[in-house]
Scaffold this motif. Structure first.
Motif, mmCIF file in Angstrom:
data_model
loop_
_atom_site.group_PDB
_atom_site.id
_atom_site.type_symbol
_atom_site.label_atom_id
_atom_site.label_comp_id
_atom_site.label_asym_id
_atom_site.label_seq_id
_atom_site.Cartn_x
_atom_site.Cartn_y
_atom_site.Cartn_z
ATOM 1 N N GLN A 3 0.818 -1.220 0.000
ATOM 2 C CA GLN A 3 0.000 0.000 0.000
ATOM 3 C C GLN A 3 0.849 1.265 0.000
ATOM 4 O OE1 GLN A 3 -3.151 0.202 -0.447
ATOM 5 N NE2 GLN A 3 -3.351 2.418 -0.138
ATOM 6 N N LEU A 4 1.924 1.296 0.816
ATOM 7 C CA LEU A 4 2.768 2.484 0.884
ATOM 8 C C LEU A 4 3.426 2.774 -0.458
ATOM 9 C CD1 LEU A 4 4.520 2.083 4.362
ATOM 10 C CD2 LEU A 4 2.827 3.797 3.714
ATOM 11 N N ALA A 5 3.879 1.727 -1.125
ATOM 12 C CA ALA A 5 4.520 1.916 -2.428
ATOM 13 C C ALA A 5 3.521 2.433 -3.444
ATOM 14 C CB ALA A 5 5.135 0.597 -2.903
ATOM 15 N N ARG A 6 2.286 1.893 -3.399
ATOM 16 C CA ARG A 6 1.254 2.359 -4.328
ATOM 17 C C ARG A 6 0.923 3.826 -4.096
ATOM 18 N NH1 ARG A 6 -1.049 -2.871 -3.545
ATOM 19 N NH2 ARG A 6 -2.423 -2.064 -1.916
ATOM 20 N N GLU A 7 0.840 4.216 -2.818
ATOM 21 C CA GLU A 7 0.535 5.621 -2.503
ATOM 22 C C GLU A 7 1.655 6.534 -2.975
ATOM 23 O OE1 GLU A 7 -0.191 5.801 1.638
ATOM 24 O OE2 GLU A 7 -2.145 4.803 1.546
ATOM 25 N N ALA A 8 2.903 6.096 -2.785
ATOM 26 C CA ALA A 8 4.046 6.918 -3.215
ATOM 27 C C ALA A 8 4.057 7.069 -4.732
ATOM 28 C CB ALA A 8 5.358 6.291 -2.746
ATOM 29 N N ALA A 9 3.813 5.960 -5.445
ATOM 30 C CA ALA A 9 3.779 6.014 -6.907
ATOM 31 C C ALA A 9 2.643 6.899 -7.397
ATOM 32 C CB ALA A 9 3.638 4.604 -7.478
ATOM 33 N N SER A 10 1.467 6.797 -6.739
ATOM 34 C CA SER A 10 0.324 7.619 -7.124
ATOM 35 C C SER A 10 0.602 9.098 -6.886
ATOM 36 C CB SER A 10 -0.916 7.181 -6.340
ATOM 37 O OG SER A 10 -2.015 8.015 -6.634
ATOM 38 N N GLY A 11 1.244 9.405 -5.738
ATOM 39 C CA GLY A 11 1.578 10.800 -5.436
ATOM 40 C C GLY A 11 2.569 11.367 -6.437
ATOM 41 N N ALA A 12 3.595 10.565 -6.810
ATOM 42 C CA ALA A 12 4.576 11.019 -7.793
ATOM 43 C C ALA A 12 3.915 11.274 -9.143
ATOM 44 C CB ALA A 12 5.688 9.985 -7.944
ATOM 45 N N TYR A 13 2.965 10.392 -9.504
ATOM 46 C CA TYR A 13 2.269 10.560 -10.781
ATOM 47 C C TYR A 13 1.457 11.863 -10.786
ATOM 48 C CZ TYR A 13 -1.243 9.910 -14.413
ATOM 49 O OH TYR A 13 -2.063 10.092 -15.484
ATOM 50 N N ARG A 14 0.772 12.143 -9.671
ATOM 51 C CA ARG A 14 -0.041 13.367 -9.605
ATOM 52 C C ARG A 14 0.840 14.605 -9.727
ATOM 53 N NH1 ARG A 14 -2.765 10.472 -5.518
ATOM 54 N NH2 ARG A 14 -1.626 11.633 -3.910
ATOM 55 N N LEU A 15 2.003 14.587 -9.044
ATOM 56 C CA LEU A 15 2.906 15.728 -9.106
ATOM 57 C C LEU A 15 3.423 15.928 -10.523
ATOM 58 C CD1 LEU A 15 5.023 15.366 -5.837
ATOM 59 C CD2 LEU A 15 3.055 16.828 -6.244
ATOM 60 N N ASN A 16 3.805 14.834 -11.187
ATOM 61 C CA ASN A 16 4.326 14.947 -12.545
ATOM 62 C C ASN A 16 3.253 15.431 -13.509
ATOM 63 O OD1 ASN A 16 6.857 14.082 -11.788
ATOM 64 N ND2 ASN A 16 6.454 11.936 -12.226
ATOM 65 N N LYS A 17 2.029 14.915 -13.354
ATOM 66 C CA LYS A 17 0.940 15.324 -14.232
ATOM 67 C C LYS A 17 0.623 16.798 -14.045
ATOM 68 C CE LYS A 17 -3.753 14.027 -15.610
ATOM 69 N NZ LYS A 17 -4.905 13.145 -15.333
ATOM 70 N N GLN A 18 0.739 17.277 -12.814
ATOM 71 C CA GLN A 18 0.440 18.668 -12.506
ATOM 72 C C GLN A 18 1.392 19.614 -13.234
ATOM 73 O OE1 GLN A 18 0.400 19.399 -8.304
ATOM 74 N NE2 GLN A 18 0.194 21.607 -8.518
ATOM 75 N N GLU A 19 2.619 19.190 -13.455
ATOM 76 C CA GLU A 19 3.626 20.042 -14.082
ATOM 77 C C GLU A 19 3.952 19.588 -15.502
ATOM 78 O OE1 GLU A 19 4.308 22.740 -12.730
ATOM 79 O OE2 GLU A 19 3.391 22.281 -10.803
ATOM 80 N N THR A 20 2.944 19.101 -16.221
ATOM 81 C CA THR A 20 3.171 18.558 -17.566
ATOM 82 C C THR A 20 3.824 19.575 -18.493
ATOM 83 O OG1 THR A 20 1.295 17.045 -17.366
ATOM 84 C CG2 THR A 20 2.062 17.563 -19.591
ATOM 85 N N TRP A 21 3.308 20.795 -18.511
ATOM 86 C CA TRP A 21 3.827 21.783 -19.454
ATOM 87 C C TRP A 21 5.247 22.206 -19.106
ATOM 88 C CZ3 TRP A 21 1.837 22.217 -23.977
ATOM 89 C CH2 TRP A 21 0.478 21.958 -24.162
ATOM 90 N N LEU A 22 5.527 22.322 -17.825
ATOM 91 C CA LEU A 22 6.893 22.674 -17.427
ATOM 92 C C LEU A 22 7.857 21.541 -17.767
ATOM 93 C CD1 LEU A 22 8.052 25.207 -16.139
ATOM 94 C CD2 LEU A 22 7.865 24.118 -13.908
ATOM 95 N N MET A 23 7.414 20.300 -17.571
ATOM 96 C CA MET A 23 8.259 19.158 -17.903
ATOM 97 C C MET A 23 8.496 19.078 -19.413
ATOM 98 S SD MET A 23 6.905 16.203 -15.312
ATOM 99 C CE MET A 23 8.223 15.077 -15.786
ATOM 100 N N LEU A 24 7.454 19.343 -20.213
ATOM 101 C CA LEU A 24 7.616 19.342 -21.664
ATOM 102 C C LEU A 24 8.590 20.430 -22.114
ATOM 103 C CD1 LEU A 24 3.939 18.737 -22.874
ATOM 104 C CD2 LEU A 24 5.867 17.136 -23.011
ATOM 105 N N THR A 25 8.558 21.568 -21.435
ATOM 106 C CA THR A 25 9.502 22.645 -21.742
ATOM 107 C C THR A 25 10.927 22.199 -21.454
ATOM 108 O OG1 THR A 25 7.802 24.286 -21.168
ATOM 109 C CG2 THR A 25 10.082 25.053 -21.285
ATOM 110 N N GLY A 26 11.114 21.479 -20.348
ATOM 111 C CA GLY A 26 12.445 20.948 -20.042
ATOM 112 C C GLY A 26 12.885 19.918 -21.062
ATOM 113 N N LEU A 27 11.981 19.036 -21.474
ATOM 114 C CA LEU A 27 12.320 18.011 -22.464
ATOM 115 C C LEU A 27 12.653 18.628 -23.819
ATOM 116 C CD1 LEU A 27 9.648 15.294 -21.591
ATOM 117 C CD2 LEU A 27 12.116 15.195 -21.148
ATOM 118 N N LEU A 28 12.027 19.771 -24.121
ATOM 119 C CA LEU A 28 12.356 20.474 -25.362
ATOM 120 C C LEU A 28 13.828 20.874 -25.382
ATOM 121 C CD1 LEU A 28 11.567 21.840 -28.034
ATOM 122 C CD2 LEU A 28 10.849 23.849 -26.704
#
Length: 297
Positions: A3-28
């Motif tokens: 359960q703890l690992a699932r919660e950590a993975a879910s939290g990381a996914y939410r954070l990454n999704k929240q900053e999609t445009w900033l991450m895409l700018t970095g990948l550019l």
């Protein structure tokens, strides 16, 4: 996965999704660096009369890493969603202009910062570029100040502490960047190169928060975690001070003398906690291990 690992993975996914445009700018930045890298391999870096695509390669890659690192820490800044959105809307265009100026101008054979005998377009770009760089610094100072608020430490004690040290190191990098502009180049004295101080300061954004993140993930005594982060952060800052002092004296950081050796030792101390933390067991595995031991009894 427990359960703890699932919660950590879910939290990381939410954070990454929240900053999609900033991450895409970095990948550019990585995409542009890749294009520049291929060009350098095929045609070499220099472009007559004053361009150098290898400089565009290093700039785009460095800025891309910087933006990706910013995207990873922005969600824990304590800024309200609207403030974060405004920050992204202001910062992303500045970064995109920086990519454009650095890449296009070097391919055209023009130094985007110091134009000699260029066209009106070149002079306009060279005039806007320093203003954009200054705005990038100002906006980042605003972001950095958020991590020194009490609520950030209360919500994210380990990450908040690590990011605070990283932000101080970024200030050193910004100061080095201003030094390069005033100096009209990266070289100083007999063999000093300001770019080392400029680059290593920014890499604190990856190094010190990594120590903080690992301390959260590993089964380490709660009282030890801030001590580890303080050791890593202070050692990194002392390493930067030693490199800055050596550069200010006008000497190369690659020579075998007191300050470069001291800087290397400090960075070694800063990264030692990473090795030690990796060797520790995961905190999420502790309940499983205890349950297995109970069943064996």
């Amino acid at each position: 996965m427990n359960q703890l690992a699932r919660e950590a993975a879910s939290g990381a996914y939410r954070l990454n999704k929240q900053e999609t445009w900033l991450m895409l700018t970095g990948l550019l930045g990585f995409l542009l660096a890749g294009i520049c890298g291929v060009w350098v391999l095929l045609h070499g870096g220099p472009v007559s009369p004053d361009g150098d695509v290898s400089k565009a390669f290093s700039f785009n890659a460095a800025l891309g890493i910087f933006i990706l690192s910013t995207a990873s820490i922005l969600p824990v800044s304590g800024m309200r969603p609207r403030s974060q959105s405004i920050y992204r809307c202001c910062y992303i265009p500045l970064v995109l202009f920086s990519y454009f100026a650095e890449t296009v101008q070097h391919f055209r054979g023009v130094d985007p910062r110091f134009v000699r005998n260029g066209s009106s377009f070149d002079h306009v770009i060279s005039t806007i570029f320093p203003a954009v760089a200054l705005l990038l610094i100002v906006f980042y100072l605003i972001l950095g100040a958020q991590y020194f608020r009490k609520r950030v430490i209360e919500a994210h004690p380990e990450l908040g502490l690590g990011i605070r040290y990283a932000m101080i190191a970024v200030l050193v990098s910004f100061a080095a960047g201003i030094w390069i502009s005033i100096n009209a180049g990266r070289f100083t004295g007999i063999g000093g190169n300001i770019i080392w101080l400029h680059g290593l300061g920014f890499h604190a954004l990856q190094a010190i928060p990594l120590v903080a993140w690992l301390s959260m993930r590993k089964s380490v005594n709660a009282a030890v975690k801030p001590i580890i982060i303080h050791i890593s952060g202070l050692a990194y800052l002392f390493g930067l001070i030693a490199i800055g002092w050596q550069t200010l004296l006008g000497y190369s950081v690659a020579e075998w003398s007191l300050l470069p050796i001291l800087a290397g030792s400090c960075f070694l101390v800063a990264f030692t906690p990473v090795i030690w933390l990796i060797s520790q067991s995961d905190a999420s595995a502790e309940p499983f291990n205890r349950n297995r031991s109970t069943r064996n009894l």
